[in-house]
Design a protein around this motif. Sequence first.
Motif, PDB file in Angstrom:
ATOM      1  N   UNK A   1      -4.761  16.611  -3.257  1.00 54.22           N
ATOM      2  CA  UNK A   1      -5.663  15.225  -4.139  1.00 54.22           C
ATOM      3  C   UNK A   1      -4.379  14.125  -4.375  1.00 54.22           C
ATOM      4  N   UNK A   2      -4.242  13.483  -3.206  1.00 52.10           N
ATOM      5  CA  UNK A   2      -3.565  12.272  -3.230  1.00 52.10           C
ATOM      6  C   UNK A   2      -3.861  11.139  -3.989  1.00 52.10           C
ATOM      7  N   UNK A   3      -2.987  10.446  -4.486  1.00 51.89           N
ATOM      8  CA  UNK A   3      -3.494   9.064  -4.892  1.00 51.89           C
ATOM      9  C   UNK A   3      -2.922   7.995  -4.117  1.00 51.89           C
ATOM     10  N   UNK A   4      -3.924   6.880  -3.791  1.00 53.59           N
ATOM     11  CA  UNK A   4      -3.654   5.758  -3.067  1.00 53.59           C
ATOM     12  C   UNK A   4      -3.478   4.575  -4.116  1.00 53.59           C
ATOM     13  N   UNK A   5      -2.397   3.665  -3.804  1.00 55.12           N
ATOM     14  CA  UNK A   5      -2.407   2.457  -4.764  1.00 55.12           C
ATOM     15  C   UNK A   5      -2.062   1.219  -3.887  1.00 55.12           C
ATOM     16  N   UNK A   6      -2.162   0.132  -4.547  1.00 53.34           N
ATOM     17  CA  UNK A   6      -1.781  -1.082  -4.051  1.00 53.34           C
ATOM     18  C   UNK A   6      -1.750  -2.031  -5.254  1.00 53.34           C
ATOM     19  N   UNK A   7      -0.745  -3.012  -4.969  1.00 53.90           N
ATOM     20  CA  UNK A   7      -0.688  -4.405  -5.821  1.00 53.90           C
ATOM     21  C   UNK A   7      -1.657  -5.249  -5.442  1.00 53.90           C
TER      22      UNK A   7
ATOM     23  N   UNK B   1       0.762  -1.131  -0.090  1.00 51.13           N
ATOM     24  CA  UNK B   1      -0.016  -0.039   0.112  1.00 51.13           C
ATOM     25  C   UNK B   1       0.715   1.418   0.022  1.00 51.13           C
ATOM     26  N   UNK B   2       0.548   2.081  -0.847  1.00 49.63           N
ATOM     27  CA  UNK B   2       1.306   3.417  -0.944  1.00 49.63           C
ATOM     28  C   UNK B   2       0.674   4.626  -1.536  1.00 49.63           C
ATOM     29  N   UNK B   3       1.090   5.804  -0.955  1.00 51.15           N
ATOM     30  CA  UNK B   3       0.469   6.969  -1.283  1.00 51.15           C
ATOM     31  C   UNK B   3       1.487   8.006  -1.935  1.00 51.15           C
ATOM     32  N   UNK B   4       0.824   8.805  -3.036  1.00 49.99           N
ATOM     33  CA  UNK B   4       1.520   9.685  -3.631  1.00 49.99           C
ATOM     34  C   UNK B   4       0.894  10.958  -3.699  1.00 49.99           C
ATOM     35  N   UNK B   5       1.640  12.189  -4.014  1.00 47.99           N
ATOM     36  CA  UNK B   5       1.009  13.496  -4.087  1.00 47.99           C
ATOM     37  C   UNK B   5       0.262  13.680  -5.368  1.00 47.99           C
ATOM     38  N   UNK B   6       0.242  12.693  -6.217  1.00 45.58           N
ATOM     39  CA  UNK B   6      -0.417  12.759  -7.607  1.00 45.58           C
ATOM     40  C   UNK B   6      -0.288  11.605  -8.370  1.00 45.58           C
ATOM     41  N   UNK B   7      -0.888  11.375  -9.236  1.00 41.08           N
ATOM     42  CA  UNK B   7      -0.474  10.282 -10.198  1.00 41.08           C
ATOM     43  C   UNK B   7       0.780   9.897 -10.738  1.00 41.08           C
ATOM     44  N   UNK B   8       1.474  11.192 -11.022  1.00 38.98           N
ATOM     45  CA  UNK B   8       2.742  11.008 -11.516  1.00 38.98           C
ATOM     46  C   UNK B   8       4.194  11.320 -10.442  1.00 38.98           C
ATOM     47  N   UNK B   9       3.701  11.446  -9.169  1.00 37.69           N
ATOM     48  CA  UNK B   9       4.736  11.781  -8.002  1.00 37.69           C
ATOM     49  C   UNK B   9       5.184  10.347  -7.531  1.00 37.69           C
ATOM     50  N   UNK B  10       6.331  10.268  -7.070  1.00 35.95           N
ATOM     51  CA  UNK B  10       6.923   9.268  -6.313  1.00 35.95           C
ATOM     52  C   UNK B  10       6.046   8.590  -5.095  1.00 35.95           C
TER      53      UNK B  10
ATOM     54  N   UNK C   1      -3.433  -6.702 -11.561  1.00 35.39           N
ATOM     55  CA  UNK C   1      -2.112  -6.548 -10.755  1.00 35.39           C
ATOM     56  C   UNK C   1      -1.999  -5.375  -9.790  1.00 35.39           C
ATOM     57  N   UNK C   2      -2.635  -4.208 -10.290  1.00 37.55           N
ATOM     58  CA  UNK C   2      -2.527  -3.011  -9.501  1.00 37.55           C
ATOM     59  C   UNK C   2      -3.915  -2.145  -9.467  1.00 37.55           C
ATOM     60  N   UNK C   3      -4.160  -1.326  -8.364  1.00 35.26           N
ATOM     61  CA  UNK C   3      -5.330  -0.494  -8.390  1.00 35.26           C
ATOM     62  C   UNK C   3      -4.785   0.969  -7.591  1.00 35.26           C
ATOM     63  N   UNK C   4      -5.454   1.743  -8.126  1.00 34.12           N
ATOM     64  CA  UNK C   4      -4.857   3.087  -7.835  1.00 34.12           C
ATOM     65  C   UNK C   4      -6.433   4.072  -7.699  1.00 34.12           C
ATOM     66  N   UNK C   5      -6.468   4.848  -6.810  1.00 35.53           N
ATOM     67  CA  UNK C   5      -7.799   5.915  -6.216  1.00 35.53           C
ATOM     68  C   UNK C   5      -6.953   7.093  -6.210  1.00 35.53           C
TER      69      UNK C   5
END
Length: 180
Positions: A88-94, A62-71, A138-142
Amino acid sequence: MRVRNHSVKGRPRKGRRATILLVTACTLGAVATPLALAAASPEQAPAAAAADDRLLPVPQAPRISNGPYAGSQFCGARDGDPVVTTGSPTFGATLEAVAPPGTVEPARPGPRRKVTFEIDTAAGQPVLHRQLTSETSHDAALEVPEGTFTDGAYRWRVRVKDGDTSSAWTAWCSFTVKRG
């Protein structure tokens, strides 16, 4: 490795055959051991549970970034909880890890799984509950809409569902929003 061929009246010594067998066994063991260890590792345990069709693997990384193109900042990192500096952060998981080479992946349902994200305040008050459909297996992002968060402490988790089968929730991931 060079094996000397000492012979007595044209016949190879008995020890040569044993040495060849020992070298062959060691070589096979060196190849098989990493594969066996990879299959027995705790990271692979959810995949083993998925093989019996009762559970899907728990989403990983599980990971968070400051946007879809940020680390990405990963949950549970040693340097502390992730800090978000945007509204407007992006949340993601494998959803599924790729199996190590040489292992057999069990039959899996294809893409388009339902992925549920839950975001609460640190005190447990619901902020956002969103279900989306993953376009890959494999992946999901919100990406959370602007204005959802004020500065403060939050937590989130995610799980995946395919038909009537669901994974367990990931552990809660704490994060802080600091936009100022």
